[in-house]
Write a protein that holds these residues in place. Structure first.
Motif, PDB file in Angstrom:
ATOM      1  N   GLY A 163      25.760  53.309  58.255  1.00  0.00           N
ATOM      2  CA  GLY A 163      26.590  54.488  58.004  1.00  0.00           C
ATOM      3  C   GLY A 163      27.069  54.480  56.557  1.00  0.00           C
ATOM      4  O   GLY A 163      26.556  53.720  55.723  1.00  0.00           O
TER       5      GLY A 163
ATOM      6  N   ARG B 194      21.325  51.384  66.106  1.00  0.00           N
ATOM      7  CA  ARG B 194      20.745  52.687  66.433  1.00  0.00           C
ATOM      8  C   ARG B 194      19.345  52.802  65.817  1.00  0.00           C
ATOM      9  O   ARG B 194      19.011  52.057  64.903  1.00  0.00           O
ATOM     10  CB  ARG B 194      21.627  53.803  65.861  1.00  0.00           C
TER      11      ARG B 194
ATOM     12  N   GLY C 111      30.753  47.277  61.750  1.00  0.00           N
ATOM     13  CA  GLY C 111      30.919  47.605  63.175  1.00  0.00           C
ATOM     14  C   GLY C 111      32.375  47.405  63.603  1.00  0.00           C
ATOM     15  O   GLY C 111      33.250  47.116  62.774  1.00  0.00           O
TER      16      GLY C 111
ATOM     17  N   GLU D  79      32.395  69.225  72.168  1.00  0.00           N
ATOM     18  CA  GLU D  79      32.873  67.837  72.173  1.00  0.00           C
ATOM     19  C   GLU D  79      33.831  67.606  73.333  1.00  0.00           C
ATOM     20  O   GLU D  79      34.796  68.354  73.504  1.00  0.00           O
ATOM     21  CB  GLU D  79      33.577  67.522  70.855  1.00  0.00           C
TER      22      GLU D  79
ATOM     23  N   TYR E 297      34.200  55.944  68.466  1.00  0.00           N
ATOM     24  CA  TYR E 297      34.183  56.926  67.368  1.00  0.00           C
ATOM     25  C   TYR E 297      35.490  56.976  66.599  1.00  0.00           C
ATOM     26  O   TYR E 297      35.484  57.108  65.378  1.00  0.00           O
ATOM     27  CB  TYR E 297      33.862  58.325  67.914  1.00  0.00           C
ATOM     28  N   TYR E 298      36.605  56.925  67.315  1.00  0.00           N
ATOM     29  CA  TYR E 298      37.903  57.064  66.649  1.00  0.00           C
ATOM     30  C   TYR E 298      38.768  55.834  66.919  1.00  0.00           C
ATOM     31  O   TYR E 298      38.993  55.493  68.084  1.00  0.00           O
ATOM     32  CB  TYR E 298      38.696  58.252  67.219  1.00  0.00           C
TER      33      TYR E 298
ATOM     34  N   LEU F  98      35.337  51.544  61.610  1.00  0.00           N
ATOM     35  CA  LEU F  98      35.441  50.683  62.789  1.00  0.00           C
ATOM     36  C   LEU F  98      35.932  49.291  62.420  1.00  0.00           C
ATOM     37  O   LEU F  98      36.691  48.678  63.158  1.00  0.00           O
ATOM     38  CB  LEU F  98      34.073  50.575  63.476  1.00  0.00           C
TER      39      LEU F  98
ATOM     40  N   MET G 121      34.885  60.655  55.754  1.00  0.00           N
ATOM     41  CA  MET G 121      33.727  60.075  55.056  1.00  0.00           C
ATOM     42  C   MET G 121      34.074  59.659  53.634  1.00  0.00           C
ATOM     43  O   MET G 121      33.690  58.586  53.172  1.00  0.00           O
ATOM     44  CB  MET G 121      32.573  61.086  55.023  1.00  0.00           C
TER      45      MET G 121
HETATM   46  P1  FAD Z   1      29.725  54.637  61.177  1.00  0.00           P
HETATM   47  O1  FAD Z   1      29.202  55.910  60.643  1.00  0.00           O
HETATM   48  O2  FAD Z   1      30.219  54.590  62.588  1.00  0.00           O
HETATM   49  O3  FAD Z   1      28.606  53.538  60.962  1.00  0.00           O
HETATM   50  C1  FAD Z   1      28.693  52.261  61.543  1.00  0.00           C
HETATM   51  C2  FAD Z   1      27.278  51.876  61.951  1.00  0.00           C
HETATM   52  O4  FAD Z   1      27.300  50.514  62.369  1.00  0.00           O
HETATM   53  C3  FAD Z   1      26.761  52.688  63.124  1.00  0.00           C
HETATM   54  O5  FAD Z   1      25.547  53.331  62.782  1.00  0.00           O
HETATM   55  C4  FAD Z   1      26.570  51.650  64.229  1.00  0.00           C
HETATM   56  O6  FAD Z   1      25.432  51.909  65.038  1.00  0.00           O
HETATM   57  C5  FAD Z   1      26.415  50.361  63.447  1.00  0.00           C
HETATM   58  N1  FAD Z   1      26.811  49.182  64.209  1.00  0.00           N
HETATM   59  C6  FAD Z   1      27.993  48.964  64.818  1.00  0.00           C
HETATM   60  N2  FAD Z   1      27.979  47.765  65.422  1.00  0.00           N
HETATM   61  C7  FAD Z   1      26.757  47.218  65.190  1.00  0.00           C
HETATM   62  C8  FAD Z   1      26.134  46.009  65.562  1.00  0.00           C
HETATM   63  N3  FAD Z   1      26.770  45.092  66.309  1.00  0.00           N
HETATM   64  N4  FAD Z   1      24.868  45.766  65.157  1.00  0.00           N
HETATM   65  C9  FAD Z   1      24.200  46.698  64.412  1.00  0.00           C
HETATM   66  N5  FAD Z   1      24.746  47.867  64.023  1.00  0.00           N
HETATM   67  C10 FAD Z   1      26.010  48.125  64.409  1.00  0.00           C
HETATM   68  N6  FAD Z   1      34.569  62.684  58.334  1.00  0.00           N
HETATM   69  C11 FAD Z   1      34.668  63.652  57.390  1.00  0.00           C
HETATM   70  O7  FAD Z   1      34.891  63.337  56.218  1.00  0.00           O
HETATM   71  N7  FAD Z   1      34.497  64.972  57.703  1.00  0.00           N
HETATM   72  C12 FAD Z   1      34.242  65.377  58.965  1.00  0.00           C
HETATM   73  O8  FAD Z   1      34.094  66.587  59.218  1.00  0.00           O
HETATM   74  C13 FAD Z   1      34.143  64.389  59.986  1.00  0.00           C
HETATM   75  N8  FAD Z   1      33.896  64.764  61.248  1.00  0.00           N
HETATM   76  C14 FAD Z   1      33.780  63.807  62.203  1.00  0.00           C
HETATM   77  C15 FAD Z   1      33.482  64.219  63.501  1.00  0.00           C
HETATM   78  C16 FAD Z   1      33.340  63.274  64.497  1.00  0.00           C
HETATM   79  C17 FAD Z   1      33.042  63.740  65.906  1.00  0.00           C
HETATM   80  C18 FAD Z   1      33.477  61.886  64.203  1.00  0.00           C
HETATM   81  C19 FAD Z   1      33.324  60.866  65.285  1.00  0.00           C
HETATM   82  C20 FAD Z   1      33.778  61.483  62.920  1.00  0.00           C
HETATM   83  C21 FAD Z   1      33.926  62.434  61.904  1.00  0.00           C
HETATM   84  N9  FAD Z   1      34.189  62.068  60.592  1.00  0.00           N
HETATM   85  C22 FAD Z   1      34.308  63.025  59.622  1.00  0.00           C
HETATM   86  C23 FAD Z   1      34.389  60.646  60.218  1.00  0.00           C
HETATM   87  C24 FAD Z   1      33.084  60.002  59.725  1.00  0.00           C
HETATM   88  O9  FAD Z   1      32.149  59.996  60.779  1.00  0.00           O
HETATM   89  C25 FAD Z   1      33.390  58.574  59.320  1.00  0.00           C
HETATM   90  O10 FAD Z   1      34.419  58.523  58.346  1.00  0.00           O
HETATM   91  C26 FAD Z   1      32.181  57.844  58.737  1.00  0.00           C
HETATM   92  O11 FAD Z   1      30.976  58.248  59.302  1.00  0.00           O
HETATM   93  C27 FAD Z   1      32.397  56.376  58.976  1.00  0.00           C
HETATM   94  O12 FAD Z   1      31.373  55.635  58.364  1.00  0.00           O
HETATM   95  P2  FAD Z   1      31.214  54.097  58.745  1.00  0.00           P
HETATM   96  O13 FAD Z   1      30.053  53.592  57.999  1.00  0.00           O
HETATM   97  O14 FAD Z   1      32.517  53.411  58.592  1.00  0.00           O
HETATM   98  O15 FAD Z   1      30.949  54.085  60.318  1.00  0.00           O
END
Ligand code: FAD
Ligand code: UDP
Length: 370
Positions: free
Chosen positions: A13, A36, A234, A301, A310-311, A341, A349
């Motif tokens: 992500g 994923r 994660g 949703e 997710y949250y 997470l 984002m």
């Molecule tokens: P993630 O995108 O969750 O990436 C973490 C990755 O780690 C995932 O792909 C997961 O599969 C992987 N992972 C986890 N555990 C493991 C493991 N043990 N082994 C291998 N892989 C693993 N933000 C905005 O700015 N604007 C918006 O409009 C907005 N809308 C949103 C709507 C929804 C419904 C949601 C849920 C979130 C929204 N967000 C929005 C927030 C945004 O999704 C997050 O801020 C951002 O995607 C987080 O990035 P991340 O890399 O921290 O986490």
């Protein structure tokens, strides 16, 4: 991981991809894994069966006040100007959300100017101090009636909790306006990646020093892979085997829909349902993406406890539980914890990109130029 990698990045992500790109750019050989089958984490978008560009994990609208963050991402994408608009359904009528002058005039049959709306809100608001909970925030700004109509039911559906059980920051995401501005966000930069998020990630992760392996869970390789450093994005409680109990993360179920008979069915990108139906909101993707094609795809949703995290759930007891994990994380050698997470933060984002740029700068020794 073979010997040619220096860093393992868990999660593709925003948090993982930014760290991977920055480390690769600094000459490290990086392996990115994700459980994923695709990159881009929750921002993943793709063409559905009808050829419409949709966001698999719910609507993602990019907005930021961070010039540095916007410029950084601009290396990997062109942008499409897009200001998100939301309406809320109350007693069968659509009203601008966040609450603004139009909302108040239409709801109460008034014809107030800006100063009149400010004066009206002054008469209905319920002053609260300190503003500790989300209920405090909403009552303090708009009072009981607007709270019941627009906030309490939505919040109950979204979190399974009452407004009074959530930290102030949750409802404080939503401003109250006395003018006619009906944009959901007021940030300086409001754009969508022109070719979508997945394309942005493909460019970000396209560095020759980066290898990507999908469908791999960290749990299955954590003890066997040799590496000098790990970037973990994660859930933090999973990393530590839930030793202090499971941190609450709210999940969602997405119901993707397609209407072949219409080009567009909603007047704006998202319609919120604070009081009716089991879903919280419906988003029509073509508003967000600007795609021109026949038919239209939408997503409903439904919030739930079980399922993909997710949250993070912002409330004091959860923050205290997270702090115990954070203490372990701080003492964990050779691992960086970053992202929504891993940091248990209700990050957008852009905030994740900012946190990842900072974390990567610490690893590469470059200044975090903010
Ligand atoms: P993630 O995108 O969750 O990436 C973490 C990755 O780690 C995932 O792909 C997961 O599969 C992987 N992972 C986890 N555990 C493991 C493991 N043990 N082994 C291998 N892989 C693993 N933000 C905005 O700015 N604007 C918006 O409009 C907005 N809308 C949103 C709507 C929804 C419904 C949601 C849920 C979130 C929204 N967000 C929005 C927030 C945004 O999704 C997050 O801020 C951002 O995607 C987080 O990035 P991340 O890399 O921290 O986490
Ligand atoms: N909220 C609400 N009514 C709405 C929109 C939002 O009560 O019509 C509250 C609700 O508690 C929600 C929070 O404000 O969880 C934050 O909303 P936002 O749209 O920022 O949530 P996200 O897009 O992150 O799901």
């Amino acid at each position: 991981m073979n010997e040619s990698h220096d860093v393992l990045v868990v999660g593709a992500g925003f948090a993982g991809a930014v760290c991977a790109e920055r480390l690769a750019n600094a000459g490290r050989r990086v392996l990115v894994i994700d459980r994923r089958p695709h990159i881009a984490g929750n921002a993943y978008d793709h063409l559905d069966d009808h050829g419409v560009l949709v966001h698999r994990y719910g609507p993602h609208i990019f907005h930021t006040n961070g010039k540095r963050i916007f410029e950084y991402l601009s290396r990997f994408t062109d942008w499409r100007f897009y200001e998100h608009r939301v309406r809320a359904v109350v007693s069968g009528q659509l009203y601008p959300m966040p609450i603004n002058r139009t909302t108040i005039n239409r709801l109460y049959g008034l014809d107030l100017d800006e100063a009149g709306v400010a004066a009206y809100l002054e008469t209905v608001r319920v002053p609260r101090s300190p503003l500790s909970t989300s209920e405090d925030v909403v009552l303090n700004s708009v009072g009981s009636d607007l709270c019941e109509k627009f906030f309490r039911g939505y919040t109950r559906k979204q979190w399974g909790l009452d407004l009074s059980q959530l930290s102030a920051g949750v409802a404080a995401r939503i401003p109250t306006r006395t003018n006619d501005d009906d944009r959901y966000f007021s940030d300086t930069f409001q754009f969508m990646p022109a070719a979508g998020y997945t394309a942005l990630f493909q460019r970000m992760l396209g560095h020759p020093n980066i290898e990507i392996r999908l469908g791999i869970d960290f749990a299955d390789i954590r003890t066997t892979l040799l590496r000098t450093h790990t970037v973990y994005t994660g859930p933090i409680d999973a990393y530590f085997g839930y030793c202090f109990g499971r941190l609450p993360y709210r999940s969602l179920r997405f119901e993707h829909l397609h209407e072949s008979a219409s080009d567009r069915v909603q007047e704006v990108g998202t319609i919120n349902y604070p009081n009716d139906h089991a879903w919280t909101r419906i988003t029509e993707f073509k508003h967000l993406t600007g795609q021109q094609c026949a038919g239209t795809s939408l997503v409903r949703e439904y919030a739930q406890d079980e399922g993909e995290p997710y949250y993070p759930v912002p409330r004091p007891a959860n923050e205290a539980q997270f702090k115990r994990y954070q203490a372990l994380a701080n003492a964990e050698p050779g691992v960086t914890f970053v992202g929504r997470l891993a940091q248990y933060r209700y990050y957008n984002m852009d905030q994740v990109v900012g946190a990842a740029l900072k974390a990567a700068a610490l690893l590469t020794g470059e200044p975090a130029d903010e």
